[in-house]
Scaffold this active site. Structure first.
Site, PDB file in Angstrom:
ATOM      1  N   ARG A 108       5.001   1.605  14.317  1.00  0.00           N
ATOM      2  CA  ARG A 108       6.230   0.820  14.084  1.00  0.00           C
ATOM      3  C   ARG A 108       7.413   1.536  14.718  1.00  0.00           C
ATOM      4  O   ARG A 108       7.730   2.673  14.350  1.00  0.00           O
ATOM      5  CB  ARG A 108       6.457   0.676  12.578  1.00  0.00           C
ATOM      6  CG  ARG A 108       7.683  -0.133  12.177  1.00  0.00           C
ATOM      7  CD  ARG A 108       7.857  -0.110  10.655  1.00  0.00           C
ATOM      8  NE  ARG A 108       6.653  -0.567   9.962  1.00  0.00           N
ATOM      9  CZ  ARG A 108       6.421  -0.376   8.665  1.00  0.00           C
ATOM     10  NH1 ARG A 108       7.302   0.285   7.928  1.00  0.00           N
ATOM     11  NH2 ARG A 108       5.302  -0.820   8.122  1.00  0.00           N
ATOM     12  N   HIS A 153       5.008   5.259   9.826  1.00  0.00           N
ATOM     13  CA  HIS A 153       4.446   4.395  10.864  1.00  0.00           C
ATOM     14  C   HIS A 153       4.981   4.758  12.251  1.00  0.00           C
ATOM     15  O   HIS A 153       4.281   4.588  13.253  1.00  0.00           O
ATOM     16  CB  HIS A 153       4.790   2.933  10.579  1.00  0.00           C
ATOM     17  CG  HIS A 153       3.962   2.294   9.504  1.00  0.00           C
ATOM     18  ND1 HIS A 153       2.772   1.647   9.760  1.00  0.00           N
ATOM     19  CD2 HIS A 153       4.165   2.180   8.174  1.00  0.00           C
ATOM     20  CE1 HIS A 153       2.288   1.154   8.624  1.00  0.00           C
ATOM     21  NE2 HIS A 153       3.113   1.471   7.647  1.00  0.00           N
ATOM     22  N   ASP A 160      -1.230  -0.281   8.061  1.00  0.00           N
ATOM     23  CA  ASP A 160      -1.393  -1.115   6.883  1.00  0.00           C
ATOM     24  C   ASP A 160      -2.639  -1.954   7.102  1.00  0.00           C
ATOM     25  O   ASP A 160      -2.746  -2.672   8.107  1.00  0.00           O
ATOM     26  CB  ASP A 160      -0.173  -2.010   6.688  1.00  0.00           C
ATOM     27  CG  ASP A 160       1.091  -1.217   6.420  1.00  0.00           C
ATOM     28  OD1 ASP A 160       0.993  -0.129   5.823  1.00  0.00           O
ATOM     29  OD2 ASP A 160       2.184  -1.677   6.812  1.00  0.00           O
ATOM     30  N   GLU A 242       1.074   1.987  -2.419  1.00  0.00           N
ATOM     31  CA  GLU A 242       0.743   0.821  -1.598  1.00  0.00           C
ATOM     32  C   GLU A 242      -0.741   0.835  -1.273  1.00  0.00           C
ATOM     33  O   GLU A 242      -1.202   1.680  -0.498  1.00  0.00           O
ATOM     34  CB  GLU A 242       1.574   0.825  -0.309  1.00  0.00           C
ATOM     35  CG  GLU A 242       3.065   0.748  -0.550  1.00  0.00           C
ATOM     36  CD  GLU A 242       3.896   0.882   0.715  1.00  0.00           C
ATOM     37  OE1 GLU A 242       5.132   0.817   0.606  1.00  0.00           O
ATOM     38  OE2 GLU A 242       3.318   1.060   1.813  1.00  0.00           O
ATOM     39  N   HIS A 245      -1.666   1.066   2.613  1.00  0.00           N
ATOM     40  CA  HIS A 245      -1.002   2.036   3.484  1.00  0.00           C
ATOM     41  C   HIS A 245      -1.828   3.321   3.614  1.00  0.00           C
ATOM     42  O   HIS A 245      -2.078   4.008   2.628  1.00  0.00           O
ATOM     43  CB  HIS A 245       0.382   2.340   2.889  1.00  0.00           C
ATOM     44  CG  HIS A 245       1.207   3.312   3.657  1.00  0.00           C
ATOM     45  ND1 HIS A 245       2.437   2.981   4.194  1.00  0.00           N
ATOM     46  CD2 HIS A 245       1.024   4.621   3.955  1.00  0.00           C
ATOM     47  CE1 HIS A 245       2.963   4.046   4.783  1.00  0.00           C
ATOM     48  NE2 HIS A 245       2.111   5.059   4.650  1.00  0.00           N
TER      49      HIS A 245
END
Length: 271
Positions: A108, A153, A160, A242, A245
């Protein structure tokens, strides 16, 4: 999402200000962060394992912001090569058990994280609240750790991910403006996803998303534990808050946050 306490967030901001004021010239790490091309050991996941399903949510409007996120030029998963190879090994194990992996997000860019921050600071924009954060006041997104100014990320080894039972059925497209259902609603009621039932949808801002939340039991817990045991057995570490993740360890770039766009072009140019 990446969890970060308010105190840590303040320390990082202050430290960045000191660096900006005192550094005589950009460091090699800073140049890597802002470069237009990916380092040579970043790869498209499809080149390592074409069987893993890719549903790149931030290329679409079906995410907590409600629009395509900055930096996602193409809907592809980009990872460091070690992370991609480890994910391929996980996929090989899961295929034998009748499952496939599906990734929602991989590398990301920092510009995408900045987009999240701008959105979180705009308290009037709550268009996607009904699905992604129905029980969380938007004023608490930073305090509660759902949004942060840096994300693992951006270092290239975090993704994810979920499980899909084979044979995989397609997931219908999201249509902007359609009625929203809470991400923790029963699977048959929330937005349809071809993944197994994990108890919540992806990017659900709720404590029910904690991987080992005791309220999640039965088949939902078994699905989470299958994903967790498979990935952790191959070098990935789960973020406890999460279920989706995971970060591959050791990270090739543990202290570098990159900002090249998500596209095949930057990978081709790097090789």
């Amino acid at each position: 999402m990446t969890r970060l306490t308010t105190v840590a967030r303040g320390l990082i901001t202050a430290f960045a200000a000191v660096l900006a004021a005192t550094a005589p010239a950009p460091t090699a790490t800073a140049q890597a962060r802002t470069g237009a091309h990916a380092p040579k050991d970043f790869v498209a996941l499809r080149s390592v394992d074409p069987t893993i399903i890719q549903e790149m949510r931030y290329f679409t409007p079906h995410n907590f912001v409600g629009e395509r996120i900055d930096g996602y030029a193409q809907p592809i998963c980009v990872l460091t090569r070690p992370a991609a190879q480890a994910l391929h090994r996980a996929q090989t194990k899961l295929l034998r058990q009748g499952y496939t992996l599906k990734v929602y997000d991989c590398y990301r860019p920092q510009r995408a994280v900045d987009h999240f921050v701008r959105w979180a600071e705009d308290l009037d924009d709550q268009a996607m609240k009904g699905e992604f954060y129905p029980n969380v006041d938007k004023t608490r997104l930073f305090t509660d750790g759902y949004i942060a100014e840096k994300s693992g990320h951006s270092r290239g080894s975090t993704l994810d991910v979920t499980l899909v039972k084979l044979p995989a059925k397609p997931t219908r497209p999201y249509h902007p403006g359609e009625p929203l259902v809470p991400c923790f609603a029963p699977k048959g009621e929330r937005f349809p996803d071809n993944s197994v039932d994990m108890g919540t949808g992806f990017d659900c801002f709720d404590t029910l998303s904690h991987t080992l939340d005791p309220r999640v039991q039965g088949e939902q817990r078994a699905n989470r534990l299958l994903l967790k045991s498979t990935l952790e057995g191959l070098g990935f570490v789960n973020l406890a808050e999460e279920w989706w993740h995971y970060t591959y360890k050791p990270e090739p770039y543990p202290d570098t946050y990159f900002d090249f766009p998500v596209s095949r072009k930057v990978l081709t140019s790097a090789h």
